[in-house]
Write an enzyme that holds these catalytic residues in place. Structure first.
Site, mmCIF file in Angstrom:
data_model
loop_
_atom_site.group_PDB
_atom_site.id
_atom_site.type_symbol
_atom_site.label_atom_id
_atom_site.label_comp_id
_atom_site.label_asym_id
_atom_site.label_seq_id
_atom_site.Cartn_x
_atom_site.Cartn_y
_atom_site.Cartn_z
ATOM 1 N N GLU A 88 -8.780 -8.693 -0.940
ATOM 2 C CA GLU A 88 -7.722 -9.278 -0.108
ATOM 3 C C GLU A 88 -8.416 -10.124 0.946
ATOM 4 O O GLU A 88 -8.890 -9.623 1.963
ATOM 5 C CB GLU A 88 -6.853 -8.172 0.486
ATOM 6 C CG GLU A 88 -6.131 -7.381 -0.609
ATOM 7 C CD GLU A 88 -5.391 -6.149 -0.093
ATOM 8 O OE1 GLU A 88 -5.193 -6.032 1.140
ATOM 9 O OE2 GLU A 88 -5.006 -5.307 -0.938
ATOM 10 N N HIS A 192 -4.374 -7.607 5.708
ATOM 11 C CA HIS A 192 -4.392 -7.357 4.264
ATOM 12 C C HIS A 192 -3.783 -8.537 3.517
ATOM 13 O O HIS A 192 -3.441 -9.562 4.107
ATOM 14 C CB HIS A 192 -3.610 -6.075 3.950
ATOM 15 C CG HIS A 192 -4.332 -4.812 4.302
ATOM 16 N ND1 HIS A 192 -4.830 -3.942 3.361
ATOM 17 C CD2 HIS A 192 -4.638 -4.268 5.503
ATOM 18 C CE1 HIS A 192 -5.422 -2.922 3.964
ATOM 19 N NE2 HIS A 192 -5.306 -3.091 5.265
ATOM 20 N N GLU A 283 0.254 -7.953 6.222
ATOM 21 C CA GLU A 283 0.100 -8.469 4.858
ATOM 22 C C GLU A 283 0.362 -9.973 4.928
ATOM 23 O O GLU A 283 1.476 -10.397 5.251
ATOM 24 C CB GLU A 283 1.084 -7.784 3.916
ATOM 25 C CG GLU A 283 0.959 -6.261 3.866
ATOM 26 C CD GLU A 283 -0.165 -5.794 2.950
ATOM 27 O OE1 GLU A 283 -0.779 -6.649 2.276
ATOM 28 O OE2 GLU A 283 -0.412 -4.569 2.904
#
Length: 442
Positions: A88, A192, A283
């Site tokens: 990631e 992430h 994210e």
């Protein structure tokens, strides 16, 4: 628009070109870049490694601030960590560009300058350099590079407050745990990829935190929601909540971690319970490892949010607990009434406390061992506007003893609540059955 905000907006739109390309930087190049930044800006940066990966790669930290080499009383500590999962990759590059942006705009952009004046900012671009180097196939969904060289998921590798996490602590995890113990971190984010959402504590849960309702609520749930919304609303599109077609819809671009999926041994819960640090998980890309050609667009989408989120370290109240001679008292419990933590938040070695709180009225309770408590009602303003939390010092006229080791054990502290709930349930079921039988026979 204020002059400072206008300058920041212009700086965000037209970043200064200093040679950092929008490409993926292998570990050796990453280290070289950080060393060069420190060489060019020694007065506002400090560079060190907090440990090594399984394969022996440095876990680099670049610290930025007016006093970068050590903690200064009254200056909160902030951190960003990226690349915990090696495949990631967007966050890793965003943090390099954030470093570049901060050092090149200090003393020219008012917002950046005030951030560096008022905050000590720690940046770890890669927690899992071995996983990054092992990711040879750039995949949007999954690769072996997610794990460290021992094949372990680092975001399942921390002590857990709800369940016994019977795993071997990895070198990268232990390095971060030690780092957290050695600093007084107040706010953090963990970058992430694989979705576009800001996720917040708790990631795990039990009935004591509302897990039966599909949501695991912390005592500071309102603050966590604010932190997540701060990032999502300043991001180019995260706030829409539906940018990744194969992922759930996230209202406002945020989610409670447990409500999304249950996770044991996560880093953000560890920070909150044992580090006295509020951490959320960001994210940042639908694709875990997108083409390098998209990195500049990711930077443009995230840079305002990255800056605004750091400012939130100045929410709430900060201060010291002192004796009548003005000497700091460590290990004093200082918490807001109604927001008591299962592992009480205590003053550090300098007698300092930091409590992230939204604007409003709060009753603070300072409890010194053997010396009773002091209650104080305070009205909290919007600290980020002025780059400073409200300051209030507690003074104890007499202190009989000073607790030397008052840390909480790293065990599932919430299990006691769960066992109480479990013990009560059969009793409730029995009473309900007796009520039914009584009604029937009557």
């Amino acid at each position: 628009m204020r002059v400072g905000a206008l300058c920041l907006a212009l700086a965000l739109l037209f970043p200064v070109a200093v040679g950092l390309e929008f490409s993926y930087h292998p570990s050796e190049e990453l280290g070289t870049f950080l060393k060069e930044v420190h060489r060019q800006h020694p007065s506002i940066t400090s560079l060190h490694s907090v440990g090594r990966s399984v394969a022996g790669r440095d876990l680099w930290i670049l610290v930025l601030g007016r006093f970068p080499t050590q903690h200064t009383i009254g200056i909160p500590e902030f951190k960003y960590i990226a690349n915990m999962h090696g495949d990631e990759t967007v966050g890793r590059e965003l943090l390099l560009h954030l470093i570049d942006f901060l050092v090149t705009n200090d003393k020219s952009d008012p917002v950046v300058t005030r951030l560096i004046d008022s905050t000590r900012i720690h940046i770890m671009p890669s927690m899992n350099p071995d996983g990054f180097e092992a990711t040879t196939v750039h995949d949007c969904y999954y690769s072996e590079g997610r794990f460290n060289k021992n094949g372990k998921d680092l975001n399942r590798n921390f002590p857990d407050v709800f369940n016994s996490n019977n795993v071997t602590i990895q070198p990268e995890t232990q390095a971060v745990i030690n780092w957290i113990k050695n600093e007084t971190f107040v706010l953090s984010a963990n970058l992430h990829g694989g979705a576009l959402v800001a996720s917040y504590t708790f990631d795990n849960g039990n009935p004591a935190t509302g897990s039966l309702r599909g949501y695991s609520r912390s005592p500071d749930d309102d603050v966590f929601m604010h932190l997540a919304k701060t990032y999502s609303s300043n991001h180019a599109s995260m706030y829409k909540g539906n940018e990744c077609g194969n992922k759930p819809v996230f209202p406002y671009g945020i989610t409670n971690g447990y409500a999304w999926y249950q996770l044991q041994g996560g880093m953000q819960d560890y920070n909150y319970i044992w580090g006295q640090c509020f951490e959320i998980t960001l994210e940042l890309s639908c694709c875990k490892y997108p083409p390098a050609s998209q990195l500049q667009a990711f930077w443009n989408d995230n840079k305002a949010a990255l800056i605004e989120y750091i400012k939130q370290v100045h929410l709430g109240i900060k201060g010291q607990v002192l004796d009548r001679h003005g000497q700091p008292i460590p290990n004093v419990i200082v918490e807001a009434k109604g927001r008591e933590h299962i592992c009480p938040y205590r003053t550090n070695q300098h007698g300092e406390y930091y409590l992230l709180l939204l604007p409003g009225s709060y009753v603070l309770n300072a409890t010194a061992p053997g010396s009773g408590s002091i209650l104080k009602t305070l009205i909290v303003p919007n600290g980020p506007e002025n780059f400073s939390a409200l300051k209030y010092d507690f003074v104890f006229p007499e202190v009989s003893t000073i607790a030397r080791d008052a840390s909480c054990p790293t065990k599932p502290l919430y299990q006691d609540f769960e066992s109480i709930s479990a013990a009560v349930k059969p009793t409730l079921h029995f009473l309900a059955l007796m009520t039914v039988l009584y009604t029937v026979f009557k």
